[in-house]
Design a protein around this motif. Structure first.
Motif, short mmCIF file in Angstrom:
data_model
loop_
_atom_site.label_atom_id
_atom_site.label_comp_id
_atom_site.label_asym_id
_atom_site.label_seq_id
_atom_site.Cartn_x
_atom_site.Cartn_y
_atom_site.Cartn_z
N ASN A 155 0.82 -1.21 0.00
CA ASN A 155 0.00 0.00 0.00
C ASN A 155 0.86 1.26 0.00
OD1 ASN A 155 -2.47 -1.27 -0.08
ND2 ASN A 155 -2.63 -1.44 2.15
N ARG A 156 1.97 1.16 0.67
CA ARG A 156 2.84 2.34 0.75
C ARG A 156 3.38 2.69 -0.64
NH1 ARG A 156 5.66 5.56 3.93
NH2 ARG A 156 7.77 6.17 3.32
N ARG A 157 3.75 1.66 -1.42
CA ARG A 157 4.24 1.93 -2.76
C ARG A 157 3.13 2.50 -3.64
NH1 ARG A 157 7.85 -2.60 -5.52
NH2 ARG A 157 9.03 -2.05 -3.63
N THR A 158 1.93 2.00 -3.46
CA THR A 158 0.79 2.54 -4.20
C THR A 158 0.59 4.02 -3.88
OG1 THR A 158 -0.31 0.39 -4.17
CG2 THR A 158 -1.68 2.31 -4.63
N GLU A 159 0.71 4.32 -2.61
CA GLU A 159 0.55 5.71 -2.20
C GLU A 159 1.64 6.59 -2.82
OE1 GLU A 159 0.40 8.34 1.96
OE2 GLU A 159 0.53 6.14 2.00
N LEU A 160 2.85 6.03 -2.89
CA LEU A 160 3.94 6.79 -3.50
C LEU A 160 3.66 7.04 -4.98
CD1 LEU A 160 7.08 5.12 -1.86
CD2 LEU A 160 6.14 7.39 -1.39
N PHE A 161 3.14 6.02 -5.68
CA PHE A 161 2.79 6.20 -7.08
C PHE A 161 1.72 7.26 -7.26
CE2 PHE A 161 4.78 2.03 -8.09
CZ PHE A 161 5.50 2.43 -9.20
N LEU A 162 0.72 7.23 -6.39
CA LEU A 162 -0.34 8.23 -6.46
C LEU A 162 0.20 9.63 -6.22
CD1 LEU A 162 -3.20 6.34 -4.59
CD2 LEU A 162 -3.14 6.92 -7.02
N LYS A 163 1.10 9.74 -5.25
CA LYS A 163 1.69 11.04 -4.96
C LYS A 163 2.54 11.52 -6.13
CE LYS A 163 1.80 10.80 0.10
NZ LYS A 163 2.67 10.78 1.29
N GLU A 164 3.26 10.58 -6.75
CA GLU A 164 4.08 10.94 -7.90
C GLU A 164 3.22 11.42 -9.06
OE1 GLU A 164 7.49 11.68 -10.05
OE2 GLU A 164 7.22 11.22 -7.92
N HIS A 165 2.11 10.73 -9.27
CA HIS A 165 1.18 11.14 -10.33
C HIS A 165 0.63 12.54 -10.06
CE1 HIS A 165 -2.00 11.03 -13.28
NE2 HIS A 165 -2.91 11.20 -12.33
N GLU A 166 0.25 12.79 -8.82
CA GLU A 166 -0.26 14.12 -8.45
C GLU A 166 0.82 15.18 -8.60
OE1 GLU A 166 -3.08 16.86 -7.46
OE2 GLU A 166 -3.31 14.73 -7.93
N HIS A 167 2.05 14.78 -8.27
CA HIS A 167 3.17 15.70 -8.40
C HIS A 167 3.38 16.09 -9.88
CE1 HIS A 167 7.01 17.63 -7.65
NE2 HIS A 167 7.59 16.85 -8.56
N LEU A 168 3.25 15.11 -10.79
CA LEU A 168 3.38 15.40 -12.21
C LEU A 168 2.29 16.37 -12.68
CD1 LEU A 168 4.20 11.84 -13.63
CD2 LEU A 168 5.74 13.80 -13.49
N ARG A 169 1.07 16.15 -12.22
CA ARG A 169 -0.03 17.05 -12.59
C ARG A 169 0.21 18.46 -12.05
NH1 ARG A 169 -4.82 15.39 -14.30
NH2 ARG A 169 -5.89 16.95 -13.03
N ASN A 170 0.68 18.54 -10.80
CA ASN A 170 0.96 19.85 -10.22
C ASN A 170 2.10 20.55 -10.95
OD1 ASN A 170 -1.04 19.54 -8.28
ND2 ASN A 170 0.35 18.64 -6.77
N SER A 171 3.09 19.74 -11.39
CA SER A 171 4.21 20.33 -12.14
C SER A 171 3.73 20.92 -13.45
CB SER A 171 5.29 19.28 -12.39
OG SER A 171 5.83 18.82 -11.16
N ASP A 172 2.85 20.18 -14.16
CA ASP A 172 2.29 20.70 -15.41
C ASP A 172 1.53 22.00 -15.16
OD1 ASP A 172 3.32 18.63 -16.85
OD2 ASP A 172 1.49 17.42 -16.81
N ARG A 173 0.74 22.00 -14.08
CA ARG A 173 -0.05 23.21 -13.77
C ARG A 173 0.87 24.37 -13.41
NH1 ARG A 173 -2.55 21.21 -9.83
NH2 ARG A 173 -4.11 20.12 -11.10
N LEU A 174 1.96 24.08 -12.66
CA LEU A 174 2.90 25.13 -12.27
C LEU A 174 3.60 25.71 -13.49
CD1 LEU A 174 4.31 26.69 -10.00
CD2 LEU A 174 5.97 24.83 -9.85
N ILE A 175 3.96 24.83 -14.45
CA ILE A 175 4.62 25.32 -15.67
C ILE A 175 3.69 26.25 -16.44
CG2 ILE A 175 5.48 24.58 -17.92
CD1 ILE A 175 6.58 22.08 -16.55
N GLU A 176 2.43 25.86 -16.56
CA GLU A 176 1.46 26.71 -17.26
C GLU A 176 1.30 28.05 -16.56
OE1 GLU A 176 -2.10 24.47 -17.54
OE2 GLU A 176 -1.31 23.04 -19.02
N GLU A 177 1.23 28.03 -15.22
CA GLU A 177 1.10 29.29 -14.48
C GLU A 177 2.34 30.15 -14.65
OE1 GLU A 177 0.32 28.17 -10.48
OE2 GLU A 177 -1.77 27.56 -10.84
N THR A 178 3.52 29.51 -14.65
CA THR A 178 4.76 30.27 -14.82
C THR A 178 4.81 30.94 -16.18
OG1 THR A 178 5.92 28.70 -13.37
CG2 THR A 178 7.28 30.10 -14.77
N ILE A 179 4.38 30.20 -17.21
CA ILE A 179 4.36 30.78 -18.55
C ILE A 179 3.39 31.96 -18.61
CG2 ILE A 179 3.70 30.32 -20.95
CD1 ILE A 179 4.72 27.46 -20.56
N SER A 180 2.22 31.81 -17.97
CA SER A 180 1.24 32.91 -17.96
C SER A 180 1.81 34.14 -17.25
CB SER A 180 -0.04 32.44 -17.26
OG SER A 180 -0.63 31.36 -17.94
#
Length: 244
Positions: A155-180
């Motif tokens: 379960n801990r590894r699953t949680e890490l994968f979920l966090k990593e996925h969320e981190h990727l989404r947040n990174s994409d959002r941060l890049i878009e905000e930075t460009i704006s």
């Protein structure tokens, strides 16, 4: 012989225009395919983030993409060959004035070929980049699903994968905000530069007006001194005349 050469040139031009029209239609469809692919992937990604439904594979779109890419590459190759034949013809033509007109027409066809080639490679690169990103995220999601469907181990590894996925989404959002933010900053700096130029222009105008006022004042002072001197001399002369 000249009529035969003219017919040969016109036949080449006709074939080139037909290929250009066909390429134009193919590129429009190719661009629409890539756009729909990107939109469908974004929609599926949003659904996955809300209900954890795995993405459907885009094998049919991938096959369609590969087929259209091959067709467009073949058309570009044919158009390139026609341009080469047209270039050979212009080099073999004997009339200089005719050569100039033919070269102008040939350059137009070359520009069209270059534009189509650039558009094709750009659209293809965008599609491949989206597909590569989706394959990477899809692999992560499959791993997450396999862990989630297990007996609760890792379960801990699953949680890490979920966090990593969320981190990727947040990174994409941060890049878009930075460009704006960067674009807004650029526009603001451009506006401020215009304001500074306007202020500088007004200051230069004020400095010029101030210089003129100072010159006028100096001239008035000089005229006053001259007038006073003249009056004084006249007064002295009158007094001397009166007492003489």
């Amino acid at each position: 012989m000249a009529a035969g050469s003219s017919n040969y040139w016109e036949d080449l031009r006709k074939q080139a225009r037909q290929l250009e029209n066909e390429l134009d239609l193919k590129l429009v469809s190719f661009s629409k395919l890539c756009t729909s692919y990107s939109s469908s992937r974004d929609g599926r990604r949003d659904r996955y983030s809300s209900d954890t439904t795995p993405l459907l594979n885009g094998s049919s779109q991938d096959r369609m993409f590969e087929t259209m890419a091959v067709e467009i590459e073949q058309l570009l190759g044919k158009l390139t060959g026609l341009n080469d034949k047209m270039a050979e013809y212009t080099n073999s033509a004997g009339v200089p004035s005719l050569n100039a007109a033919l070269m102008h027409t040939l350059q137009r066809h070359r520009d069209i070929l270059q534009d189509y080639t650039h558009e094709f490679h750009k659209t293809k690169a965008n599609f491949l980049a989206i597909r590569e990103r989706e394959n990477l995220l899809g692999s992560v999601r499959k791993d997450i699903e396999s862990y989630k469907s297990g007996s609760g181990v890792n379960n801990r590894r699953t949680e890490l994968f979920l966090k990593e996925h969320e981190h990727l989404r947040n990174s994409d959002r941060l890049i878009e905000e930075t460009i704006s933010i960067a674009m807004a900053t650029k526009e603001n700096m451009t506006s401020q530069r215009g304001m500074l130029k306007s202020i500088q222009s007004k200051m230069n105008t004020l400095a010029t007006v101030n210089s003129l006022i100072q010159r006028i004042n100096l001239r008035k002072r000089r005229d006053s001194l001259i007038l006073g001197g003249v009056i004084g001399v006249c007064t002295i002369l009158l007094l001397l005349y009166a007492f003489h």
